[in-house]
Write a protein that holds these residues in place. Sequence first.
Motif, PDB file in Angstrom:
ATOM      1  N   LYS A   9      -8.296  -0.568  -0.409  1.00  7.61           N
ATOM      2  CA  LYS A   9      -8.602  -0.732  -1.838  1.00  7.61           C
ATOM      3  C   LYS A   9      -7.895  -1.960  -2.396  1.00  7.61           C
ATOM      4  O   LYS A   9      -8.481  -2.743  -3.157  1.00  7.61           O
ATOM      5  CB  LYS A   9      -8.175   0.509  -2.626  1.00  7.61           C
ATOM      6  CG  LYS A   9      -9.041   1.725  -2.384  1.00  7.61           C
ATOM      7  CD  LYS A   9      -8.521   2.915  -3.175  1.00  7.61           C
ATOM      8  CE  LYS A   9      -9.303   4.168  -2.866  1.00  7.61           C
ATOM      9  NZ  LYS A   9      -8.828   5.328  -3.637  1.00  7.61           N
ATOM     10  N   ILE A  10      -6.640  -2.136  -2.012  1.00  5.92           N
ATOM     11  CA  ILE A  10      -5.878  -3.292  -2.489  1.00  5.92           C
ATOM     12  C   ILE A  10      -6.511  -4.579  -1.979  1.00  5.92           C
ATOM     13  O   ILE A  10      -6.664  -5.548  -2.728  1.00  5.92           O
ATOM     14  CB  ILE A  10      -4.397  -3.181  -2.068  1.00  5.92           C
ATOM     15  CG1 ILE A  10      -3.723  -2.023  -2.821  1.00  5.92           C
ATOM     16  CG2 ILE A  10      -3.661  -4.501  -2.315  1.00  5.92           C
ATOM     17  CD1 ILE A  10      -2.340  -1.662  -2.296  1.00  5.92           C
ATOM     18  N   ALA A  19       0.817  -1.221   0.000  1.00  3.58           N
ATOM     19  CA  ALA A  19       0.000   0.000   0.000  1.00  3.58           C
ATOM     20  C   ALA A  19       0.851   1.271   0.000  1.00  3.58           C
ATOM     21  O   ALA A  19       0.619   2.179  -0.804  1.00  3.58           O
ATOM     22  CB  ALA A  19      -0.962   0.003   1.181  1.00  3.58           C
ATOM     23  N   LYS A  20       1.818   1.377   0.883  1.00  2.00           N
ATOM     24  CA  LYS A  20       2.627   2.594   0.976  1.00  2.00           C
ATOM     25  C   LYS A  20       3.435   2.810  -0.300  1.00  2.00           C
ATOM     26  O   LYS A  20       3.443   3.918  -0.863  1.00  2.00           O
ATOM     27  CB  LYS A  20       3.558   2.518   2.185  1.00  2.00           C
ATOM     28  CG  LYS A  20       4.382   3.757   2.406  1.00  2.00           C
ATOM     29  CD  LYS A  20       5.223   3.659   3.670  1.00  2.00           C
ATOM     30  CE  LYS A  20       6.027   4.932   3.902  1.00  2.00           C
ATOM     31  NZ  LYS A  20       6.849   4.831   5.133  1.00  2.00           N
ATOM     32  N   ALA A  21       4.102   1.765  -0.787  1.00  2.00           N
ATOM     33  CA  ALA A  21       4.919   1.880  -1.997  1.00  2.00           C
ATOM     34  C   ALA A  21       4.058   2.145  -3.227  1.00  2.00           C
ATOM     35  O   ALA A  21       4.444   2.916  -4.114  1.00  2.00           O
ATOM     36  CB  ALA A  21       5.744   0.609  -2.185  1.00  2.00           C
ATOM     37  N   PHE A  22       2.874   1.524  -3.278  1.00  2.00           N
ATOM     38  CA  PHE A  22       1.984   1.719  -4.422  1.00  2.00           C
ATOM     39  C   PHE A  22       1.449   3.148  -4.444  1.00  2.00           C
ATOM     40  O   PHE A  22       1.408   3.787  -5.502  1.00  2.00           O
ATOM     41  CB  PHE A  22       0.841   0.705  -4.385  1.00  2.00           C
ATOM     42  CG  PHE A  22      -0.020   0.714  -5.617  1.00  2.00           C
ATOM     43  CD1 PHE A  22       0.512   0.451  -6.866  1.00  2.00           C
ATOM     44  CD2 PHE A  22      -1.377   0.978  -5.529  1.00  2.00           C
ATOM     45  CE1 PHE A  22      -0.283   0.448  -8.010  1.00  2.00           C
ATOM     46  CE2 PHE A  22      -2.182   0.984  -6.656  1.00  2.00           C
ATOM     47  CZ  PHE A  22      -1.636   0.714  -7.900  1.00  2.00           C
ATOM     48  N   LEU A  77       8.670  -0.041  -6.397  1.00  3.33           N
ATOM     49  CA  LEU A  77       7.657  -0.200  -7.435  1.00  3.33           C
ATOM     50  C   LEU A  77       7.871   0.878  -8.492  1.00  3.33           C
ATOM     51  O   LEU A  77       7.951   2.063  -8.170  1.00  3.33           O
ATOM     52  CB  LEU A  77       6.254  -0.093  -6.847  1.00  3.33           C
ATOM     53  CG  LEU A  77       5.877  -1.156  -5.813  1.00  3.33           C
ATOM     54  CD1 LEU A  77       4.414  -1.005  -5.412  1.00  3.33           C
ATOM     55  CD2 LEU A  77       6.161  -2.559  -6.305  1.00  3.33           C
ATOM     56  N   ILE A  78       7.972   0.441  -9.763  1.00  2.00           N
ATOM     57  CA  ILE A  78       8.245   1.387 -10.851  1.00  2.00           C
ATOM     58  C   ILE A  78       7.130   1.424 -11.893  1.00  2.00           C
ATOM     59  O   ILE A  78       7.182   2.217 -12.823  1.00  2.00           O
ATOM     60  CB  ILE A  78       9.595   1.093 -11.531  1.00  2.00           C
ATOM     61  CG1 ILE A  78       9.593  -0.297 -12.180  1.00  2.00           C
ATOM     62  CG2 ILE A  78      10.741   1.233 -10.538  1.00  2.00           C
ATOM     63  CD1 ILE A  78      10.754  -0.537 -13.142  1.00  2.00           C
ATOM     64  N   THR A 116      -5.627  10.008  -1.124  1.00  3.17           N
ATOM     65  CA  THR A 116      -5.753   8.697  -0.500  1.00  3.17           C
ATOM     66  C   THR A 116      -4.708   8.516   0.599  1.00  3.17           C
ATOM     67  O   THR A 116      -3.545   8.857   0.414  1.00  3.17           O
ATOM     68  CB  THR A 116      -5.552   7.598  -1.569  1.00  3.17           C
ATOM     69  OG1 THR A 116      -6.400   7.867  -2.675  1.00  3.17           O
ATOM     70  CG2 THR A 116      -5.830   6.218  -1.012  1.00  3.17           C
ATOM     71  N   THR A 117      -5.126   7.970   1.733  1.00  5.78           N
ATOM     72  CA  THR A 117      -4.182   7.648   2.804  1.00  5.78           C
ATOM     73  C   THR A 117      -3.644   6.226   2.586  1.00  5.78           C
ATOM     74  O   THR A 117      -4.206   5.452   1.806  1.00  5.78           O
ATOM     75  CB  THR A 117      -4.860   7.709   4.186  1.00  5.78           C
ATOM     76  OG1 THR A 117      -5.832   6.638   4.259  1.00  5.78           O
ATOM     77  CG2 THR A 117      -5.519   9.055   4.438  1.00  5.78           C
ATOM     78  N   ILE A 118      -2.590   5.881   3.300  1.00  4.96           N
ATOM     79  CA  ILE A 118      -2.024   4.532   3.192  1.00  4.96           C
ATOM     80  C   ILE A 118      -3.062   3.497   3.615  1.00  4.96           C
ATOM     81  O   ILE A 118      -3.210   2.452   2.960  1.00  4.96           O
ATOM     82  CB  ILE A 118      -0.727   4.411   4.012  1.00  4.96           C
ATOM     83  CG1 ILE A 118       0.348   5.319   3.405  1.00  4.96           C
ATOM     84  CG2 ILE A 118      -0.251   2.965   4.076  1.00  4.96           C
ATOM     85  CD1 ILE A 118       1.599   5.468   4.248  1.00  4.96           C
TER      86      ILE A 118
END
Length: 165
Positions: free
Chosen positions: A45-46, A11-14, A66-67, A37-39
């Motif tokens: 959502k994920i 979540a944080k990286a996305f 994540l790239i 959006t918050t983490i």
Amino acid sequence: MKIRQIKESDAKAFLKLLKQLDGETEFMLFEDGERTTTINEQASKIKSITHDPHSTIFVVEKEARLIGFLGAMGNAQNRRRHSIHIAIGILQQWVGQGIGRKLFEEVERWAKQNGMHRLELTVMVHNEAGIALYNKAGYEIEGVKRHSMQVNGTYIDEYYMAKLI
């Protein structure tokens, strides 16, 4: 480079990836700084997507970062269950290196395994690199969504594109 399905722990990286994409390109839905959006909200959502048999998100991981991503959002209704809508984003420094092609191969494999038949997306008509990628992946223009977006005060048309598998 590794392509895999997203996990709640991403979540944080996305969210960081999405916000960076919002600032790097005008081809994404959100403007720079618009995404609030918050983490925790992103994790929720994920979780929802990973528990939905008709939807998925693939992420591209390189050096623990994540790239890029490709999201495939499906439908629960019987009449549309065969169809998914795709959104893709790759950080600018990684564009043109075959990542998009690999993401489309991965989502098509997933779609076939899950009984999908129609893959669709929209793309701004002046996004030449995106249109070229989608054409190479077998997508065809089906129509124009006129004045679909407003970017920097200018109305932008989008193409509807789809591929049947």
